[in-house]
Design a protein around this motif. Structure first.
Motif, short mmCIF file in Angstrom:
data_model
loop_
_atom_site.label_atom_id
_atom_site.label_comp_id
_atom_site.label_asym_id
_atom_site.label_seq_id
_atom_site.Cartn_x
_atom_site.Cartn_y
_atom_site.Cartn_z
N ALA A 41 0.84 -1.20 0.00
CA ALA A 41 0.00 0.00 0.00
C ALA A 41 0.87 1.24 0.00
O ALA A 41 0.55 2.24 -0.66
CB ALA A 41 -0.92 0.00 1.21
N THR A 42 1.95 1.19 0.71
CA THR A 42 2.85 2.34 0.77
C THR A 42 3.48 2.60 -0.60
O THR A 42 3.62 3.75 -1.01
CB THR A 42 3.96 2.09 1.80
N VAL A 43 3.82 1.52 -1.30
CA VAL A 43 4.38 1.69 -2.63
C VAL A 43 3.37 2.40 -3.50
O VAL A 43 3.69 3.37 -4.21
CB VAL A 43 4.77 0.32 -3.25
N TYR A 44 2.12 1.97 -3.44
CA TYR A 44 1.08 2.61 -4.23
C TYR A 44 0.94 4.07 -3.83
O TYR A 44 0.85 4.97 -4.66
CB TYR A 44 -0.26 1.91 -4.04
N ARG A 45 0.90 4.32 -2.52
CA ARG A 45 0.71 5.69 -2.06
C ARG A 45 1.88 6.58 -2.47
O ARG A 45 1.68 7.72 -2.93
CB ARG A 45 0.52 5.70 -0.53
N GLN A 46 3.07 6.07 -2.37
CA GLN A 46 4.22 6.88 -2.75
C GLN A 46 4.27 7.13 -4.26
O GLN A 46 4.62 8.22 -4.70
CB GLN A 46 5.53 6.23 -2.28
N LEU A 47 3.88 6.11 -5.01
CA LEU A 47 3.89 6.29 -6.46
C LEU A 47 2.90 7.38 -6.87
O LEU A 47 3.20 8.23 -7.71
CB LEU A 47 3.59 4.98 -7.18
N SER A 48 1.73 7.34 -6.26
CA SER A 48 0.72 8.37 -6.56
C SER A 48 1.26 9.74 -6.20
O SER A 48 1.15 10.70 -6.96
CB SER A 48 -0.55 8.15 -5.75
N SER A 49 1.82 9.79 -5.02
CA SER A 49 2.34 11.05 -4.53
C SER A 49 3.46 11.59 -5.41
O SER A 49 3.51 12.78 -5.75
CB SER A 49 2.84 10.85 -3.10
N GLU A 51 3.93 10.84 -8.48
CA GLU A 51 3.40 11.19 -9.79
C GLU A 51 2.82 12.60 -9.74
O GLU A 51 3.05 13.41 -10.62
CB GLU A 51 2.33 10.20 -10.23
N GLU A 52 2.08 12.85 -8.68
CA GLU A 52 1.45 14.15 -8.52
C GLU A 52 2.52 15.24 -8.41
O GLU A 52 2.34 16.36 -8.87
CB GLU A 52 0.56 14.14 -7.28
N ALA A 53 3.63 14.86 -7.79
CA ALA A 53 4.72 15.83 -7.61
C ALA A 53 5.52 16.00 -8.90
O ALA A 53 6.43 16.81 -8.97
CB ALA A 53 5.62 15.36 -6.49
N SER A 65 -1.01 0.01 -13.90
CA SER A 65 -0.27 1.24 -14.08
C SER A 65 1.21 0.94 -14.05
O SER A 65 1.67 0.17 -13.22
CB SER A 65 -0.61 2.24 -12.98
N LEU A 66 1.94 1.56 -14.95
CA LEU A 66 3.38 1.39 -14.98
C LEU A 66 4.02 2.74 -14.70
O LEU A 66 3.53 3.77 -15.14
CB LEU A 66 3.82 0.87 -16.36
N TYR A 67 5.10 2.69 -13.94
CA TYR A 67 5.75 3.93 -13.53
C TYR A 67 7.21 3.98 -13.92
O TYR A 67 7.87 2.95 -14.04
CB TYR A 67 5.65 4.09 -12.02
N ARG A 68 7.70 5.17 -14.09
CA ARG A 68 9.10 5.35 -14.41
C ARG A 68 9.57 6.69 -13.87
O ARG A 68 8.81 7.66 -13.85
CB ARG A 68 9.29 5.34 -15.92
N ALA A 69 10.82 6.72 -13.43
CA ALA A 69 11.37 7.99 -12.97
C ALA A 69 11.35 8.95 -14.15
O ALA A 69 11.68 8.58 -15.27
CB ALA A 69 12.79 7.79 -12.47
N CYS A 70 10.92 10.15 -13.90
CA CYS A 70 10.79 11.15 -14.95
C CYS A 70 12.14 11.83 -15.16
O CYS A 70 12.58 12.61 -14.33
CB CYS A 70 9.76 12.18 -14.51
N SER A 71 12.74 11.49 -16.28
CA SER A 71 14.05 12.08 -16.55
C SER A 71 13.93 13.58 -16.75
O SER A 71 14.57 14.37 -16.06
CB SER A 71 14.65 11.43 -17.79
N THR A 72 13.11 13.95 -17.69
CA THR A 72 12.93 15.38 -17.94
C THR A 72 11.54 15.70 -17.43
O THR A 72 10.67 14.84 -17.40
CB THR A 72 12.98 15.69 -19.44
#
Lengths: 131, 131
Positions: A41-49, A51-53, A65-72
DNA sequence: GTTCATGCAAAAAGTTTGCATGATT
DNA sequence: AATCATGCAAACTTTTTGCATGAAC
């Protein structure tokens, strides 16, 4: 202000260490295998957070949902293979401007847009042709 | 060859009658409200089948799949108000060509694209400003 | 008559949420 | 000390699947 927890940092690090897009579940498994006791749950919460940031980029595929560190932090779109799901990042200022222009032209404010291109990637095209 | 059932035709028709993208669940509700006894599983199965056949276009958003009839004739896009839902039809050859070009450039074939612009329409912008 | 699609209900799969506990400020 | 994040488990949502029945070929 977001609190600084080792879990938040762990998610950031794990994402940064991953190549390409990763699912929340996969990320959680990796962390647990690495000895972390972080909860799903924490992983999900942090990913959402994150992403929003604007720190990570999310994309939906196959019902997850797939996630990736945003380079730019530059806004971009995706060219997605309809068959195997491969996604290529694309960016086009022309499209961004066109979207903003079209919105303004009709009196719309706070424009946002969804632009995705689908197709068959080269590999899948080849596979389907020879079959 | 796929069998021709009234359910398959019902899904085709309902999709054709819908503006923009619709979820499987929404499509199912619409059909039931229209008096049909079609099952939810069938709607899902037909949508998958029609997608594979290239008759419909799918897109994933917010953890659910959205579908749209794939028209062979010239398609248009929408400028949608996030607040009141008003939709204005827009068309831009430049965008069509850009999408086709980007796909080709990466070796993708059979390109398709999803382009929608969201924003606050003039009326809603005014309402929110004076409030 | 055989084969395949349907409908239902149950199961999967992914994600979110309630709550008590413990960490961060 | 007060607040907010965490972990767990349960709830929820969307989609898929097993199976008996009925429709299409």
């Amino acid at each position: 202000m977001k609190r600084q927890t080792w879990q938040r940092e762990a998610v950031r690090t794990a994402l940064g260490a991953s190549e390409g897009f990763v699912s929340a579940q996969h990320l959680h498994s990796s962390l647990r295998e690495g000895g972390s006791s972080i909860g799903l749950a924490t992983v999900y919460r942090q990913l959402s957070s994150l992403e929003e940031a604007g720190e990570v980029d999310a994309l939906q595929q196959d019902g997850e949902s797939l996630y990736r560190a945003c380079s730019t932090d530059k806004h971009h779109h995706h060219l997605i293979c309809r068959r195997c799901g491969t996604a290529v990042e694309i960016s086009a200022d022309a499209v961004e401007q066109w979207a903003a222009g079209v919105a303004a032209e009709h009196g719309f404010t706070q424009p946002n847009h969804v632009v995705d291109v689908f197709g068959l990637c080269a590999a899948c095209t080849a596979e389907l042709t020879e079959a």
